[in-house]
Scaffold this motif. Sequence first.
Motif, PDB file in Angstrom:
ATOM      1  N   PRO A  44     -10.201   8.897   5.578  1.00 25.22           N
ATOM      2  CA  PRO A  44      -9.614   7.554   5.689  1.00 25.22           C
ATOM      3  C   PRO A  44     -10.441   6.447   5.046  1.00 25.22           C
ATOM      4  N   GLU A  48     -10.350   4.823  -3.079  1.00 24.55           N
ATOM      5  CA  GLU A  48      -9.188   5.116  -3.914  1.00 24.55           C
ATOM      6  C   GLU A  48      -8.911   3.914  -4.798  1.00 24.55           C
ATOM      7  N   ASP A  50      -6.084   1.485  -6.108  1.00 19.19           N
ATOM      8  CA  ASP A  50      -4.746   1.012  -5.762  1.00 19.19           C
ATOM      9  C   ASP A  50      -4.270   0.091  -6.870  1.00 19.19           C
ATOM     10  N   ARG A  72      -8.787   4.634   1.465  1.00 17.77           N
ATOM     11  CA  ARG A  72      -7.605   5.498   1.494  1.00 17.77           C
ATOM     12  C   ARG A  72      -6.651   5.032   2.585  1.00 17.77           C
ATOM     13  N   TRP A  73      -7.183   4.702   3.758  1.00 23.51           N
ATOM     14  CA  TRP A  73      -6.366   4.286   4.899  1.00 23.51           C
ATOM     15  C   TRP A  73      -5.586   3.009   4.570  1.00 23.51           C
ATOM     16  N   ASN A  75      -4.859   1.859   1.595  1.00 18.69           N
ATOM     17  CA  ASN A  75      -3.924   2.169   0.516  1.00 18.69           C
ATOM     18  C   ASN A  75      -2.670   2.840   1.075  1.00 18.69           C
ATOM     19  N   ARG A  76      -2.827   3.715   2.037  1.00 20.55           N
ATOM     20  CA  ARG A  76      -1.671   4.412   2.627  1.00 20.55           C
ATOM     21  C   ARG A  76      -0.816   3.453   3.450  1.00 20.55           C
ATOM     22  N   ILE A  77      -1.452   2.522   4.132  1.00 21.91           N
ATOM     23  CA  ILE A  77      -0.678   1.535   4.893  1.00 21.91           C
ATOM     24  C   ILE A  77       0.113   0.652   3.935  1.00 21.91           C
ATOM     25  N   ARG A  78      -0.512   0.254   2.850  1.00 21.07           N
ATOM     26  CA  ARG A  78       0.171  -0.617   1.898  1.00 21.07           C
ATOM     27  C   ARG A  78       1.370   0.074   1.266  1.00 21.07           C
ATOM     28  N   SER A  79       1.205   1.327   0.846  1.00 20.95           N
ATOM     29  CA  SER A  79       2.268   2.053   0.152  1.00 20.95           C
ATOM     30  C   SER A  79       2.713   1.225  -1.048  1.00 20.95           C
TER      31      SER A  79
END
Length: 115
Positions: A44, A48, A50, A72-73, A75-79
């Motif tokens: 997490p 990364e 973005d 990473r965490w 970036n995944r929330i943002r999508s």
Amino acid sequence: MPKANRRRANGWRRDQITARVKAAYDVCWLCGEPVDKTLPAGLPGSAEVDEKIPVSLGGSPYDYNNCFLAHRWCNRIRSNHTPEWARQRIRQIRQHGHATDVKATSLPLKTSGDW
């Protein structure tokens, strides 16, 4: 058949952009916290790249001006939402926790009182 990853269509070029972004930035552009670039990929808190304008919305994964460092965490929330939406959501999760953080063992025990 799965779709091809547009970020890896020119893998060498993406690797160059990724290395350049990781060398240039030390802080997550979404949450403002430092990023530990020594963590292995997939964790997490790992680093990364973005895209400010997501690839899914027409942004270029090869344009340095469109690429920023993120956890990473985060970036995944943002999508593919806006950065403002992501920042608000990250703050909200950090303040109040996430619905999936609640486990059955963490709920208070309630009894009917007639034991």
